[in-house]
Design a protein around this motif. Structure first.
Motif, PDB file in Angstrom:
ATOM      1  N   LYS A 136       0.832  -1.213   0.000  1.00 35.05           N
ATOM      2  CA  LYS A 136       0.000   0.000   0.000  1.00 35.05           C
ATOM      3  C   LYS A 136       0.868   1.265   0.000  1.00 35.05           C
ATOM      4  CE  LYS A 136      -3.558   2.309   2.772  1.00 35.05           C
ATOM      5  NZ  LYS A 136      -4.319   2.252   4.056  1.00 35.05           N
ATOM      6  N   ALA A 137       1.922   1.240   0.811  1.00 33.86           N
ATOM      7  CA  ALA A 137       2.824   2.404   0.885  1.00 33.86           C
ATOM      8  C   ALA A 137       3.571   2.594  -0.443  1.00 33.86           C
ATOM      9  CB  ALA A 137       3.821   2.197   2.021  1.00 33.86           C
ATOM     10  N   ILE A 138       3.965   1.491  -1.067  1.00 31.97           N
ATOM     11  CA  ILE A 138       4.668   1.603  -2.347  1.00 31.97           C
ATOM     12  C   ILE A 138       3.734   2.155  -3.425  1.00 31.97           C
ATOM     13  CG2 ILE A 138       5.710   0.248  -4.209  1.00 31.97           C
ATOM     14  CD1 ILE A 138       6.866  -1.590  -2.016  1.00 31.97           C
ATOM     15  N   ALA A 139       2.491   1.684  -3.440  1.00 29.18           N
ATOM     16  CA  ALA A 139       1.528   2.188  -4.433  1.00 29.18           C
ATOM     17  C   ALA A 139       1.328   3.691  -4.264  1.00 29.18           C
ATOM     18  CB  ALA A 139       0.201   1.447  -4.282  1.00 29.18           C
ATOM     19  N   LEU A 199      -1.170  10.824 -17.321  1.00 27.54           N
ATOM     20  CA  LEU A 199      -2.401  11.492 -16.874  1.00 27.54           C
ATOM     21  C   LEU A 199      -3.543  10.493 -16.757  1.00 27.54           C
ATOM     22  CD1 LEU A 199      -2.313  14.834 -18.917  1.00 27.54           C
ATOM     23  CD2 LEU A 199      -2.185  14.578 -16.423  1.00 27.54           C
ATOM     24  N   ALA A 200      -3.590   9.530 -17.669  1.00 32.32           N
ATOM     25  CA  ALA A 200      -4.644   8.504 -17.624  1.00 32.32           C
ATOM     26  C   ALA A 200      -4.512   7.668 -16.350  1.00 32.32           C
ATOM     27  CB  ALA A 200      -4.557   7.619 -18.867  1.00 32.32           C
ATOM     28  N   VAL A 201      -3.265   7.329 -15.992  1.00 30.29           N
ATOM     29  CA  VAL A 201      -3.045   6.532 -14.771  1.00 30.29           C
ATOM     30  C   VAL A 201      -3.449   7.330 -13.531  1.00 30.29           C
ATOM     31  CG1 VAL A 201      -1.302   5.431 -13.323  1.00 30.29           C
ATOM     32  CG2 VAL A 201      -1.205   5.160 -15.809  1.00 30.29           C
ATOM     33  N   LEU A 202      -3.029   8.606 -13.455  1.00 29.87           N
ATOM     34  CA  LEU A 202      -3.396   9.433 -12.296  1.00 29.87           C
ATOM     35  C   LEU A 202      -4.907   9.607 -12.211  1.00 29.87           C
ATOM     36  CD1 LEU A 202      -0.615  12.202 -12.420  1.00 29.87           C
ATOM     37  CD2 LEU A 202      -0.716  10.165 -10.977  1.00 29.87           C
ATOM     38  N   GLY A 260     -10.650   5.557  -8.869  1.00 27.51           N
ATOM     39  CA  GLY A 260     -10.778   4.259  -8.227  1.00 27.51           C
ATOM     40  C   GLY A 260     -10.573   3.084  -9.172  1.00 27.51           C
ATOM     41  N   TRP A 261     -10.125   3.337 -10.422  1.00 23.95           N
ATOM     42  CA  TRP A 261      -9.914   2.245 -11.369  1.00 23.95           C
ATOM     43  C   TRP A 261      -8.577   1.539 -11.107  1.00 23.95           C
ATOM     44  CZ3 TRP A 261     -10.802   6.211 -15.825  1.00 23.95           C
ATOM     45  CH2 TRP A 261     -12.136   6.643 -15.773  1.00 23.95           C
ATOM     46  N   PHE A 262      -7.633   2.293 -10.613  1.00 24.57           N
ATOM     47  CA  PHE A 262      -6.320   1.716 -10.318  1.00 24.57           C
ATOM     48  C   PHE A 262      -6.131   1.608  -8.814  1.00 24.57           C
ATOM     49  CE2 PHE A 262      -5.604   3.237 -14.582  1.00 24.57           C
ATOM     50  CZ  PHE A 262      -4.766   2.299 -15.134  1.00 24.57           C
TER      51      PHE A 262
END
Length: 540
Positions: A412-415, A465-468, A474-476
């Motif tokens: 979780k911290a790494i993500a 930008l798509a990833v952020l 909530g998709w990633f």
């Protein structure tokens, strides 16, 4: 421990700063490739072009290059020409398992004129050169360099009374010829004494005699045009830079820092954290020092070729890792930064044929230092943040493979760290692209032209930008962010390396290069496979 480290570095600086007897030749100013450089740099660059290394049979480049000129026939049978391309070896009918050849084997080969004609036809058609023709072009360049040095046409040592092109050895007249003849005699005496393993006092005597001959030659050269012969401070510093290798010491210290932090992180030894910071700080100081030296020597920001951008990117990765580590105190962020910087600097140091470390003047289109500094450094520093996210992603995938449930908190911290690193990267990449448009308008007369470099920079920005956006929507979740940190970096690789070294098309031709495609492709594929494997392990 800190005191010992500081003393060690001081000793290294001291050793590099003061030349030993017999080294004056290394400091002789030479005009080459549009700038004045020490003979030390010139000889290493020439030997690397021909032989691929800066030493030959344990002898330094300064000695080798001088003997090419003094006795070229003695080198006819020496295997000094490096050929790596198997297609070229096959075309010349030479053994594929051999890497070095003599001039007789290559250029007296009856097939050599034929492959030269092939290369010339390819150049005239203005088609993109394949790796085979690039290797042929390098072979042709190796021949030209050797012939020009052997003929005394390439070593330019005396400024002219008028004009800018320095006089080559073949053009010396009167007292210039006499001073150079005395220098060569002292040089021959010196290498003869070394070759015969002469007594220490004789070695010292020949070394001093060579230094005196070099100084007398420099007086003659300076008398021809004193104003044009005023590069002593930069020449001396460049020799020091060549021998000190600040970036090499930086990655050694980063490696030590990584080991310390890894022990803190995995073995619960918090007392080593201070030592990790100390090693990293010293590495960072040397890293920065190397940049400042390159800036001083070239009067420009050191981000104009692939080597310099890799070094600059790794510098940024350490900065961003340190900032995030201070804020979040996760420890693995600091580990990722020093580890990533270490790997990047090792690659830059070990692949000179692909990442050219030589100091080169700016291309004409880049001679707008202000926009070059603002645009290129902004774009490249964004790659540093994305690179940090990539390394963090790798660490996260390893935790998934080791077990998601027992490592949930670390994952979780790494993500979250990957997310922060991507935010930093986007914050630099977006304005970097806009500033690039301003620079394009200044240099080429248009803001945007869908040039391959521009297009791939935009694709990379949209990808991140798509990833952020996906994270906010909530998709990633954790695995998605960690996998995206690894996969999305392939867009940066394409914009950074692929456009310059694979596509080789567009207006950014000053940054084009060749080599390393198979290694970079394997690197990308291996990380895609790692993501797939971690995904499969996670679903079991």
């Amino acid at each position: 421990m800190q005191v010992i480290l500081i003393l060690l570095i001081s000793l290294l600086v001291y050793k590099g700063a003061f030349a030993a007897s017999g080294d004056a030749l290394s400091y002789l100013p030479v005009q080459d490739a549009g700038r004045i450089k020490p003979y030390d740099s010139f000889s290493k660059e020439m030997l690397e072009i021909v032989y691929g290394k800066s030493t030959f049979e344990g002898r330094g480049a300064s000695e080798i290059i001088f003997t090419w000129m003094l006795s070229p026939t003695a080198w006819q049978g020496k295997k000094i020409f490096e050929v790596r391309n198997h297609e070229v070896l096959k075309a010349l009918g030479l053994p594929a398992d051999q890497r070095y050849f003599s001039g007789e084997e290559l250029f007296a080969n009856e097939r050599f004129p034929m492959v030269q004609q092939e290369l010339q036809a390819k150049r005239e058609s203005k088609e993109k050169l394949t790796p085979y023709f690039q290797a042929l072009q390098r072979l042709e360049n190796q021949l030209i360099v050797f012939r020009e040095i052997a003929g005394g046409n390439m070593l330019r040592l005396i400024p002219p009374k008028e004009g800018e092109t320095w006089l080559s050895v073949a053009e010396f007249q009167g007292n210039q010829q006499e001073a150079f003849a005395n220098l060569t005699k002292s040089f021959i005496d010196r290498i003869g004494a070394v070759a015969q393993n002469a007594p220490a006092d004789q070695l010292e005597q020949t070394a001093k005699a060579l230094d005196e001959s070099v100084l007398k030659f420099r007086e003659v050269a300076k008398s021809n045009n004193p104003e044009a012969y005023s590069h002593d401070s930069k020449v001396n510093l460049e020799v020091f830079y060549n021998h000190f290798h600040p970036f090499r010491w930086a990655y050694i210290l980063y490696m030590l820092a990584s080991v310390m932090v890894l022990m803190v992180w995995t073995m619960n030894k918090p007392g080593l954290m201070k030592l990790g910071w100390t090693f990293a700080s010293l590495g960072f100081v040397l890293h920065t020092f190397g940049f400042i030296v390159r800036m001083y020597l070239m009067d420009r920001a050191p981000v104009t070729n692939m080597y310099e951008t890799v070094v600059w990117m790794s510098w940024g990765a350490v900065v961003f890792a340190a900032i995030l580590e201070i804020i979040y105190k996760y420890r693995f962020i600091f580990f990722a930064g020093t580890l990533g910087a270490m790997v990047a600097l090792i690659i830059a140091d070990s692949a000179p044929a692909v990442l050219d470390p030589t100091l080169q003047p700016l291309e004409a289109v880049l001679r707008s230092n202000y926009w070059l500094t603002v645009h290129v450094m902004t774009i490249t520093i964004s790659y540093a943040a994305f690179f940090l996210a990539f390394v963090l992603g790798d660490i996260g995938l390893i935790y998934y493979i080791k077990g998601e449930e027992k490592n949930h908190e670390k994952i979780k911290a790494i993500a979250n760290s990957v997310y922060r690193a991507m935010q930093i990267g986007v914050a630099f990449l977006a304005p970097g692209i806009i500033l690039g448009g301003i620079w394009a308008d200044y240099s080429w007369g248009r803001f945007w032209g869908w040039d391959p470099k521009e297009t791939w920079a935009l694709i990379a920005l949209l990808g991140y930008l798509a990833v952020l956006h996906g994270r906010l929507g909530g998709w990633f979740r954790n695995f998605g962010m960690i996998a995206a940190g690894v996969v999305t970096f392939s867009l940066v690789i394409m914009a950074w390396y692929g456009v310059n070294f694979v596509l080789g098309a567009g207006l950014h031709s000053y940054g084009f290069g060749a080599g390393g495609v198979e290694y970079v492709a394997a690197f990308v594929v291996a990380h895609f496979l790692l993501v797939i494997y971690a995904s499969l392990v996670r679903k079991k």
